[in-house]
Design an enzyme around this catalytic site. Structure first.
Site, PDB file in Angstrom:
ATOM      1  CG  HIS A   1      -2.143  -0.873   1.037  1.00  0.00           C
ATOM      2  ND1 HIS A   1      -2.117  -2.234   1.260  1.00  0.00           N
ATOM      3  CD2 HIS A   1      -3.415  -0.584   0.647  1.00  0.00           C
ATOM      4  CE1 HIS A   1      -3.303  -2.731   1.017  1.00  0.00           C
ATOM      5  NE2 HIS A   1      -4.109  -1.775   0.644  1.00  0.00           N
ATOM      6  N   GLY A   2       2.039   1.204   0.515  1.00  0.00           N
ATOM      7  CA  GLY A   2       2.848   2.410   0.505  1.00  0.00           C
ATOM      8  C   GLY A   2       4.180   2.218   1.197  1.00  0.00           C
TER       9      GLY A   2
END
Length: 489
Positions: free
Chosen positions: A325-326
């Site tokens: 996700h990041g």
């Protein structure tokens, strides 16, 4: 180009009109050109990266299809994986791991230089189309899918604009056959797709973007709002914001594809009605969770191993999912929390059954499920703090202060909330109404088929509903072309 922009409002009807106006043999080329134009509207040069990924995976798939066994296919699989994951690492994770290594070296007092940072802009949607292409390559390698021999068709599978930048992450076995078929004009299907798009737009511009006005001031400056009631309000608001934002995008994507004659897999099934965290992950971002299940969790051994190894597999998958996700430790902690929830849920299953028998909950399945839904919602909402916070320090600050300030009496708490929302009172009222409507419709949808129910109503009733929804979007929506949350991934 955003789905909630004027640009898309012009682009999409034009594509649909040309699509059904052209002879079938030209429709695939039109969709491919439209998809690349859609992607290039963000940053044109990164379309070359998309094209390079497509070309390499197409060639690798074709070569593997001509080799009789996995051992001979393995170099082509390795080439594809190294290329795709290496590209993802360079653009998304290089600076993250560089900074982490420097910090670790400093903690250990090692004389390690920082080295140069890469000033690369993250290509929009790179995580989504990379995973979709990797899934295809693995399926071809395993023999579960015949390699696509038509380059244009494969390029459309990777770049199809409704789901290019934020999913759902589709499988080759589901989409490639649809690209081979002709899709005639079907009024009922087109109306169904437009209804889904309208509902997705409502969830984005009325629910999610209104809630963002309450969420952003607190999460962007949590130390200016250290009171527990405000932090809880912002956390609950983000819990529904991210659902409205991401499921709204998915509805827009599925609706746009349906108008053009294609079906995407369902990506959300009322996740906040889940009675356990494992059930939540069978209902939330289904395409990603099933991708990790099939291509990471099961190859690691899944649950068909010793309990300790199975727990490790769960934690590993969710830590990787968080990192997907990041490139931030906040996402890693978010993934780790969900991995821990799942491990504890599996480990404590016998104890839960024993407790249910002893307390009599086993004889009241409705009450037991309601309690499970409430507990699961609290656990998921708490984990969202780490997902939304800008830094790990901010997330920990919010966590430590969630329970502060509740010693105030009801009037003082109400005053505190009203003082905070003095500039946001309309947003509070609109957001409360919009969330309530969204939850009511989603609850109805979990027991009936909303599309079938709407289609069965008299035309006058349907049009009253259409006009009512359009008015809600026009008068309550925020049209500043706010990007979707998952576009950053």
């Amino acid at each position: 180009m955003l789905f909630n922009s004027l640009h898309f409002l012009v682009f999409f009807p034009l594509v649909v009109g040309l699509y059904y106006g052209l002879p079938p043999r030209w429709r695939g080329a039109l969709l491919l050109l439209a998809s690349y134009y859609f992607y290039m509207s963000w940053r044109a040069e990164y379309a070359l990266l998309l094209l390079a990924t497509t070309a390499l995976d197409y060639y690798s798939g074709v070569r593997m299809s001509r080799l009789p066994d996995k051992r001979q296919r393995r170099p082509w699989l390795a080439l594809s994986l190294i290329s795709n994951l290496g590209t993802l690492f360079i653009f998304k994770y290089f600076n993250f791991f560089r900074d982490a290594a420097v910090a670790l070296a400093g903690t250990l007092h090692l004389p390690v230089g920082a080295g140069p940072a890469l000033g690369l802009l993250l290509p929009v949607g790179v995580s989504f189309y990379t995973f979709q292409s990797v899934g295809y390559i693995i399926d071809v390698y395993q023999g579960r899918l015949a390699a696509e021999q038509n380059f244009g068709r494969f390029a459309l599978f990777v770049a199809f604009f409704p789901q290019l930048v934020a999913g759902p992450i589709e499988r080759g076995g589901h989409m490639l056959p649809q690209f081979r078929r002709e899709h005639d004009f079907d009024y009922g299907r087109i109306v169904s797709g437009l209804r889904l798009m309208a509902w997705g737009l409502f969830k984005k511009v009325v629910v999610a973007d209104r809630l963002a006005l309450l969420v952003n001031p607190v999460f962007n400056s949590p130390r200016q709002h250290p009171e527990g009631p405000l932090l809880v309000l912002a956390t609950l608001a983000f819990t529904f914001q991210i659902y409205g934002d991401f499921s709204g995008y998915t509805d827009l994507a599925r609706g746009a594809a349906r108008v053009l004659g294609f079906d995407f897999n369902l990506n959300f099934r009322q996740p906040y009605q889940s009675a356990s965290v494992p059930e939540f992950w069978r209902r939330w971002h289904i395409s990603l969770s099933s991708w990790f299940r099939d291509y990471v969790y099961i190859p690691l051994g899944g649950s068909r191993v010793a309990p300790a190894r199975a727990y490790f597999n769960l934690l590993a998958v969710f830590l990787i999912s968080g990192l997907w996700h990041g490139a931030n430790f906040t996402f890693v902690v978010w993934g780790g929390l969900h991995g821990l929830y799942l491990v504890l849920s599996t480990w404590a299953r016998p104890a839960r059954e024993w407790l249910a028998q002893r307390t009599g909950l086993a004889a009241h399945p409705g009450l037991r499920r309601g309690l499970g839904v409430a507990i699961t919602f609290v656990l998921v909402a708490y984990a969202w703090i780490f997902f939304r916070a800008n830094t790990l320090d901010d997330a920990l600050f919010i966590s430590r202060h969630l329970l502060t300030g509740w010693q105030l009496n009801g009037h003082q708490v109400a005053t505190l909330l009203l003082d905070f929302s003095q500039h946001y009172r309309p947003e509070l009222a609109v957001a409360a109404f919009a969330v309530g409507l969204m939850l009511a419709v989603e609850y109805f949808g979990s027991r009936h088929s909303p599309q079938a129910w709407v289609a069965a109503q008299p035309w006058a009733t349907r049009w009253v509903g259409y006009v009512g929804l359009a008015l809600l979007i026009l008068y309550l929506g925020i049209f500043n072309s706010t990007s979707f949350i998952y576009f950053q991934f």
